[in-house]
Design a protein around this motif. Structure first.
Motif, short mmCIF file in Angstrom:
data_model
loop_
_atom_site.label_atom_id
_atom_site.label_comp_id
_atom_site.label_asym_id
_atom_site.label_seq_id
_atom_site.Cartn_x
_atom_site.Cartn_y
_atom_site.Cartn_z
N LEU A 18 -13.54 -15.97 129.52
CA LEU A 18 -14.65 -15.11 129.96
C LEU A 18 -14.73 -13.85 129.10
N GLU A 19 -13.60 -13.29 128.72
CA GLU A 19 -13.60 -12.11 127.87
C GLU A 19 -14.18 -12.42 126.50
N GLY A 20 -13.82 -13.59 125.95
CA GLY A 20 -14.36 -13.99 124.66
C GLY A 20 -15.86 -14.22 124.72
N PHE A 21 -16.31 -14.86 125.79
CA PHE A 21 -17.75 -15.11 125.97
C PHE A 21 -18.49 -13.78 126.05
N LEU A 22 -18.01 -12.87 126.88
CA LEU A 22 -18.70 -11.59 127.07
C LEU A 22 -18.64 -10.74 125.81
N ALA A 23 -17.50 -10.75 125.10
CA ALA A 23 -17.39 -9.97 123.87
C ALA A 23 -18.40 -10.44 122.83
N ALA A 24 -18.57 -11.76 122.72
CA ALA A 24 -19.58 -12.29 121.78
C ALA A 24 -20.97 -11.80 122.16
N CYS A 25 -21.28 -11.87 123.45
CA CYS A 25 -22.60 -11.41 123.90
C CYS A 25 -22.79 -9.93 123.62
N LYS A 26 -21.75 -9.13 123.81
CA LYS A 26 -21.83 -7.69 123.54
C LYS A 26 -22.18 -7.42 122.09
N LEU A 27 -21.67 -8.25 121.19
CA LEU A 27 -21.89 -8.06 119.74
C LEU A 27 -23.16 -8.75 119.25
N ARG A 28 -23.90 -9.40 120.15
CA ARG A 28 -25.07 -10.20 119.78
C ARG A 28 -24.66 -11.40 118.91
N ALA A 29 -23.39 -11.77 119.03
CA ALA A 29 -22.87 -12.98 118.38
C ALA A 29 -23.10 -14.15 119.33
N LEU A 30 -22.80 -15.37 118.86
CA LEU A 30 -23.09 -16.58 119.62
C LEU A 30 -21.78 -17.20 120.11
N PRO A 31 -21.49 -17.17 121.43
CA PRO A 31 -20.30 -17.86 121.93
C PRO A 31 -20.48 -19.37 121.80
N VAL A 32 -19.39 -20.06 121.44
CA VAL A 32 -19.42 -21.51 121.21
C VAL A 32 -18.31 -22.16 122.03
N ASN A 33 -18.66 -23.03 122.97
CA ASN A 33 -17.66 -23.77 123.73
C ASN A 33 -17.12 -24.91 122.90
N ILE A 34 -15.78 -25.04 122.84
CA ILE A 34 -15.14 -26.10 122.06
C ILE A 34 -14.19 -26.88 122.96
N ASN A 35 -14.34 -28.18 122.95
CA ASN A 35 -13.50 -29.05 123.78
C ASN A 35 -12.05 -28.96 123.31
N TYR A 36 -11.18 -28.53 124.21
CA TYR A 36 -9.78 -28.33 123.81
C TYR A 36 -9.01 -29.65 123.67
N ARG A 37 -9.66 -30.78 123.99
CA ARG A 37 -9.00 -32.07 123.81
C ARG A 37 -9.38 -32.73 122.49
#
Length: 523
Positions: A69-88
């Protein structure tokens, strides 16, 4: 700084409104809204110092955790694009995602080090690769001041599809479109409905009851991620399941221990074992705090819903529909006539279009479900695929979901099945979900998937893979015979392969490529 519908702006307004309320619980870790926002600011400051900013991509290869959640929000704060990656994912799958998403930042869980670090030399564009744990905490501690920039409603967040029917694709959602098209616009817990300006989200959180929501699926999956964001923007407490493998008894233990009010599952793959656990030990768990159990991201069978209602008489059990490209379509009832899986009430943001996309359809006509209004702008770096799914008709932009649907006489929409998986056998259409539901009714069946396999005579033949419950002995013919009680003969699987376990994603999403491959490789 003017507030926008950027998710970071909305979260900051909520955090200021309810700073001491617990935002997230994961195992032994608890963080309130103020702390979660502060840590996201620290991460944003660290990344900003490394040159990360607007338009850069931030990979989240993380287990369920506050760090996700911190990584997602930090990306949004920077106007960067959060990317979900399958950990498997394994090496080749990770190479595809790292390259396709053009990663600038990669945050990953420490146990994934062996999968991640050998690949990093191949991707010099990844400027920051940070492992959760000590390196992550050291980065936050060393961060300077975060310098916020003016954000926009049209900033983008990326949601990668599961890749169960093709290669994963990054769906580009503008923040405002995502907020209203997938997160309810702040209206799920507000009698007035969706908010009309960003600042109103603070009142939504301040005035709402501090409910507790459990994400049973991994946050890397869109349904869990979106439902979690809904809860956070309503000022609720998000409880994260901190075990990698789905364990129904552990889920009920967690619901009881944390006094969870709302639970989201993904279809039968999660709902069936949860029901079986309750039926096996109906008095084991005290579940008086549970108010709502819903399925999102995968419809679950009517008989499973009925069973859960019997076991949870004080909770609402509901089904809802959504997709990575279409957002959330909301809940609906099982169609009265028995045909189809969910009936959606008439709404201005959904319609049915002809298969050639030339016109919208009316009562009695069958075509494909589309979403209008708050929709994605396309697939990341793939204009060709984007044109196949996101189209314009009479000056209006639509998302072509692929779900076959019919318009009822009252204007409601009956969803018949996934068009992309629809089986054409001898000219008859067979929807896999209908056959899977019949197989799931069998007392010996733990899970099942149904696919169409090439056939010289019929074009496609209906085939199924099924796993059985421990100690069960049902054979292929008994399963086929059982299906005839619920299905026309042409829908009954011509072949049923028994497998030890049906392959699904960690979120319970079906892997139809794997299922089809089992039959194609055998011929």
């Amino acid at each position: 700084m003017t507030r926008t519908y950027n998710l970071a702006d909305l979260f900051e307004l909520v955090a200021a409104a309810v700073p001491e309320r617990i935002a997230v619980i994961c195992g032994e870790h608890r963080r309130n809204y103020a702390e979660l926002n502060r840590r996201a600011d620290q991460l944003a400051a660290y990344l900003q110092a490394q040159g990360v900013g607007e338009g850069d991509t931030v990979g989240l290869q993380l287990y369920n955790s506050a760090e996700f959640l911190e990584g997602f929000l930090a990306a949004c704060k920077l106007r960067a694009l959060p990317v979900n990656i399958n950990y498997r994912y394994v090496a080749d799958e990770l190479r595809y995602i790292y390259d396709n998403a053009r990663l600038k930042v990669l945050l990953y869980s420490a146990p994934l080090q062996a999968a991640v670090e050998p690949l990093l030399p191949e991707f010099p564009g990844i400027a920051v690769a940070l492992s959760a744990g000590e390196p992550y905490e050291a980065a936050l501690a060393a961060a300077g001041d975060y310098r916020p920039a003016q954000r926009s409603d049209d900033d983008i967040t990326l949601l990668y599809t599961g890749g169960t029917t093709g290669m994963p694709k990054g769906v580009m959602w503008p923040h405002k479109a995502l907020f209203f098209g997938a997160l309810g616009g702040g209206g799920f817990y507000r009698k007035e409905g969706p908010i009309s300006q960003p600042e109103e989200i603070a009142e939504v959180a301040r005035n709402s009851h501090p409910l507790r929501y459990l994400a049973t699926a991994p946050l890397m999956h869109g349904a869990a991620q979106w439902a979690t964001l809904v809860a956070l923007l309503a000022g609720q407490t998000v409880v994260l399941r901190d075990r990698l493998e789905f364990d129904a008894e552990h889920v009920w233990d967690l619901i009881e221990a944390e006094r969870v009010n709302i639970v989201m599952v993904v279809g039968d793959a999660m709902a069936m074992p949860l029901l079986a656990a309750l039926q096996a030990e109906p008095k084991r768990w005290r579940l008086d705090a549970l108010m709502h159990l819903g399925s999102g991201g995968g419809l679950f069978s009517g008989h499973v819903q009925e069973g859960l209602r019997a076991q949870l008489p004080n909770a609402v059990v509901s089904d809802s529909m959504g997709s990575s490209e279409g957002g959330t379509f909301g809940g609906g009832a099982k169609p009265a006539g028995g045909e189809g899986f969910i009936q959606l009430a008439p709404r201005p943001d959904i319609a049915v279009v002809s298969e050639d996309r030339s016109r919208l359809l009316g009562p009695g006509e069958t075509g494909v479900l589309v979403r209008v209004g708050n929709v994605p702008v396309g697939y990341f770096g793939d204009p060709e695929k984007s044109a196949e799914v996101f189209f314009t008709l009479d000056g209006v932009r639509y998302t072509f979901t692929g779900d076959v649907a019919r318009v009822a006489a009252d204007g409601s929409i009956i969803v018949l099945g996934r068009g992309s998986q629809c089986i054409n056998s001898g000219g008859e259409k067979v929807y896999p979900e209908e056959v899977e539901e019949a197989l799931h009714r069998h007392p010996d069946v733990a899970d099942a998937l149904v696919v169409g396999v090439r056939d010289e005579r019929w074009g496609q033949r209906v085939c199924a893979v099924a796993s059985l419950k421990s100690g069960a002995t049902a054979d292929t013919e008994s399963l086929r015979s059982f299906c005839r009680d619920y299905l026309a003969d042409y829908k009954v699987p011509k072949e049923v392969q028994r497998v030890e376990q049906v392959k699904r994603s960690p979120a319970g999403k079906a892997d139809y490529r794997w299922a089809r491959g089992r039959f194609e490789s055998a011929h």
